[in-house]
Design an enzyme around this catalytic site. Structure first.
Site, PDB file in Angstrom:
ATOM      1  N   ASP A 100      13.447  16.593  22.569  1.00  0.00           N
ATOM      2  CA  ASP A 100      12.572  15.523  22.884  1.00  0.00           C
ATOM      3  C   ASP A 100      11.785  15.228  21.388  1.00  0.00           C
ATOM      4  O   ASP A 100      11.116  14.379  21.361  1.00  0.00           O
ATOM      5  CB  ASP A 100      11.353  15.936  23.756  1.00  0.00           C
ATOM      6  CG  ASP A 100      10.697  17.262  23.450  1.00  0.00           C
ATOM      7  OD1 ASP A 100      10.798  17.824  22.526  1.00  0.00           O
ATOM      8  OD2 ASP A 100       9.585  17.229  24.125  1.00  0.00           O
ATOM      9  N   GLY A 101      12.034  16.211  20.206  1.00  0.00           N
ATOM     10  CA  GLY A 101      11.781  15.624  19.040  1.00  0.00           C
ATOM     11  C   GLY A 101      10.430  16.544  18.528  1.00  0.00           C
ATOM     12  O   GLY A 101       9.865  16.393  17.515  1.00  0.00           O
ATOM     13  N   HIS A 136      -0.590  11.662  -8.222  1.00  0.00           N
ATOM     14  CA  HIS A 136      -0.552  10.208  -8.687  1.00  0.00           C
ATOM     15  C   HIS A 136      -2.132   9.825  -9.151  1.00  0.00           C
ATOM     16  O   HIS A 136      -2.259   9.128 -10.151  1.00  0.00           O
ATOM     17  CB  HIS A 136      -0.437   9.350  -7.384  1.00  0.00           C
ATOM     18  CG  HIS A 136      -0.103   7.895  -7.769  1.00  0.00           C
ATOM     19  ND1 HIS A 136       0.617   7.384  -8.574  1.00  0.00           N
ATOM     20  CD2 HIS A 136      -1.132   6.963  -7.361  1.00  0.00           C
ATOM     21  CE1 HIS A 136       0.452   6.037  -8.885  1.00  0.00           C
ATOM     22  NE2 HIS A 136      -0.628   5.854  -8.146  1.00  0.00           N
ATOM     23  N   GLN A 180      -2.790   6.447  -1.419  1.00  0.00           N
ATOM     24  CA  GLN A 180      -3.850   5.677  -0.709  1.00  0.00           C
ATOM     25  C   GLN A 180      -5.114   6.559  -0.678  1.00  0.00           C
ATOM     26  O   GLN A 180      -5.516   7.194   0.082  1.00  0.00           O
ATOM     27  CB  GLN A 180      -3.438   5.500   0.824  1.00  0.00           C
ATOM     28  CG  GLN A 180      -4.376   4.757   1.601  1.00  0.00           C
ATOM     29  CD  GLN A 180      -4.434   3.205   1.484  1.00  0.00           C
ATOM     30  OE1 GLN A 180      -3.317   2.745   1.391  1.00  0.00           O
ATOM     31  NE2 GLN A 180      -5.548   2.591   1.429  1.00  0.00           N
ATOM     32  N   LYS A 185       2.006  -4.230 -16.212  1.00  0.00           N
ATOM     33  CA  LYS A 185       2.633  -4.424 -15.056  1.00  0.00           C
ATOM     34  C   LYS A 185       1.463  -4.976 -14.145  1.00  0.00           C
ATOM     35  O   LYS A 185       0.344  -4.332 -13.938  1.00  0.00           O
ATOM     36  CB  LYS A 185       3.008  -2.868 -14.478  1.00  0.00           C
ATOM     37  CG  LYS A 185       3.780  -3.234 -13.047  1.00  0.00           C
ATOM     38  CD  LYS A 185       4.432  -1.898 -12.535  1.00  0.00           C
ATOM     39  CE  LYS A 185       3.432  -0.985 -11.672  1.00  0.00           C
ATOM     40  NZ  LYS A 185       3.925   0.065 -11.279  1.00  0.00           N
ATOM     41  N   THR A 188       9.591  -1.182 -10.710  1.00  0.00           N
ATOM     42  CA  THR A 188       8.883  -0.949 -11.582  1.00  0.00           C
ATOM     43  C   THR A 188       9.850  -0.736 -12.818  1.00  0.00           C
ATOM     44  O   THR A 188       9.794  -1.313 -14.033  1.00  0.00           O
ATOM     45  CB  THR A 188       7.950   0.310 -11.724  1.00  0.00           C
ATOM     46  OG1 THR A 188       6.908  -0.168 -10.701  1.00  0.00           O
ATOM     47  CG2 THR A 188       7.244   0.420 -12.909  1.00  0.00           C
TER      48      THR A 188
HETATM   49  C1  R5P Z   1       2.409   3.391  -9.805  1.00  0.00           C
HETATM   50  O1  R5P Z   1       1.240   3.300 -10.124  1.00  0.00           O
HETATM   51  C2  R5P Z   1       3.194   4.552  -9.980  1.00  0.00           C
HETATM   52  O2  R5P Z   1       3.151   5.207 -11.174  1.00  0.00           O
HETATM   53  C3  R5P Z   1       4.723   3.732 -10.082  1.00  0.00           C
HETATM   54  O3  R5P Z   1       4.878   3.002 -11.096  1.00  0.00           O
HETATM   55  C4  R5P Z   1       5.111   3.455  -8.757  1.00  0.00           C
HETATM   56  O4  R5P Z   1       4.831   4.073  -7.519  1.00  0.00           O
HETATM   57  C5  R5P Z   1       6.545   2.844  -8.797  1.00  0.00           C
HETATM   58  O5  R5P Z   1       6.945   2.396  -7.691  1.00  0.00           O
HETATM   59  P1  R5P Z   1       8.093   1.291  -7.460  1.00  0.00           P
HETATM   60  O6  R5P Z   1       9.318   2.292  -7.851  1.00  0.00           O
HETATM   61  O7  R5P Z   1       8.278   1.041  -5.999  1.00  0.00           O
HETATM   62  O8  R5P Z   1       8.051   0.033  -8.421  1.00  0.00           O
END
Ligand code: R5P
Length: 285
Positions: free
Chosen positions: A33-34, A125, A92, A186, A220
């Site tokens: 069932d997962g 991050h 997030q 960016k 990116t």
């Molecule tokens: C953003 O601040 C991160 O350092 C990466 O540049 C980002 O997560 C890359 O995302 P994507 O490959 O979707 O452009």
């Protein structure tokens, strides 16, 4: 004693080898069932290291990690060092729009309450994420490992951050390689779309390396690769710590004409050729 979650089996084995430590077998599978079944098969020691990245499938990897931690606690483990090489939900870390869940903070709280006594991560991050925890957090940088790899394949490259946020990484690598670095500008329009511009970029006739922490959709890197080539770069090599690589990201990146994509094994992918095992082993030592 080392336990590797489903997302980090090979990495956990490598770390156990480096440390000459016992790699404890775990049975982790799903019922029809997962729902998840988890059993730790070895004798539980008082100090345990658990290694598990929480990339895709994020919720499954997290739930497995919580099961391992809670289970270890109830089986008598006293100190659990948790290594999360890639920390999912890390992007997030605040409420960008009202009503949003601060997912990174919630995951941090859950990890701690599940029994983590110390946390080790590779290139979070946002450094501020460590503030969500009341336990010690060690953020390890994979940049020296990436720099060492680049040293073997390129001669005097220019290191390029695809946005200002990644400039610290580019600087860390360029200071090790003793070569120049720069960054692009960016703007993120949506999760899938970014716009990238150059300022005074000097890459004419140079070997270039784009460095980022995460490659997700690849948008990116695709933009950055085009811009570097338009500005006369002789070659473009791409490197990142965490190859999230959503859908056909790797194909889109190679289609721009890059020489290679080099990533670490915080996440399993076809370009995860640089192992962070020595880095993790050194930190645990
Ligand atoms: C953003 O601040 C991160 O350092 C990466 O540049 C980002 O997560 C890359 O995302 P994507 O490959 O979707 O452009």
């Amino acid at each position: 004693m080392i336990i590797g979650g489903s997302a980090c089996q090979k990495l956990a084995a490598k770390v156990a080898n480096e440390l000459d430590d016992y790699l404890c077998p775990v049975e982790s599978r799903k019922f029809p069932d997962g729902e998840r079944y988890l059993r730790i098969k070895g004798e539980i020691e008082k100090e345990v290291v658990v290694i598990q990245s929480t990339g895709y499938p994020q919720d499954e990897n997290l739930m497995e990690l919580f099961f391992i931690l809670k289970n270890l606690k109830s089986l008598g483990a006293e100190e659990i060092k948790v290594v999360v090489p890639y920390f999912g939900y890390g992007r997030q870390e605040k409420r960008f729009k009202s009503g949003e869940a601060i997912s990174a903070g919630i995951v941090a709280e859950l990890l701690e309450s599940a029994g983590a006594s110390e946390l080790f991560c590779v290139n979070l991050h946002e450094n501020s994420m460590a503030d969500f925890f009341n336990i010690p957090v060690q953020e390890l940088s994979a940049m020296p490992l990436i720099a060492k790899h680049l040293q073997n394949i390129l001669d005097d490259p220019v290191i390029i951050a695809p946005d200002k946020g990644a400039l610290g990484h580019a600087q860390e690598i360029s200071s090790i390689l003793n070569c120049p670095c720069d960054h692009l500008e960016k703007t993120r329009i949506s999760p899938e779309v970014v716009e990238t511009r150059v300022k005074n970029l000097d890459v004419e006739g140079r070997q270039t390396v784009i460095i980022d922490d995460i490659i997700s959709t690849g948008g990116t890197i695709v933009n950055a690769s085009h811009l570097l080539q338009e500005n006369g770069a002789e070659s473009v090599t791409v490197s990142c710590v965490h190859p999230v690589l959503v859908e056909d990201a790797i194909m889109k990146i190679f289609a721009t004409g890059v020489e290679d994509v080099l990533a670490t094994d915080t996440l399993i992918s076809e370009v995860s050729d640089i192992s962070v095992a020595p880095l993790i082993a050194q930190a645990l030592r």
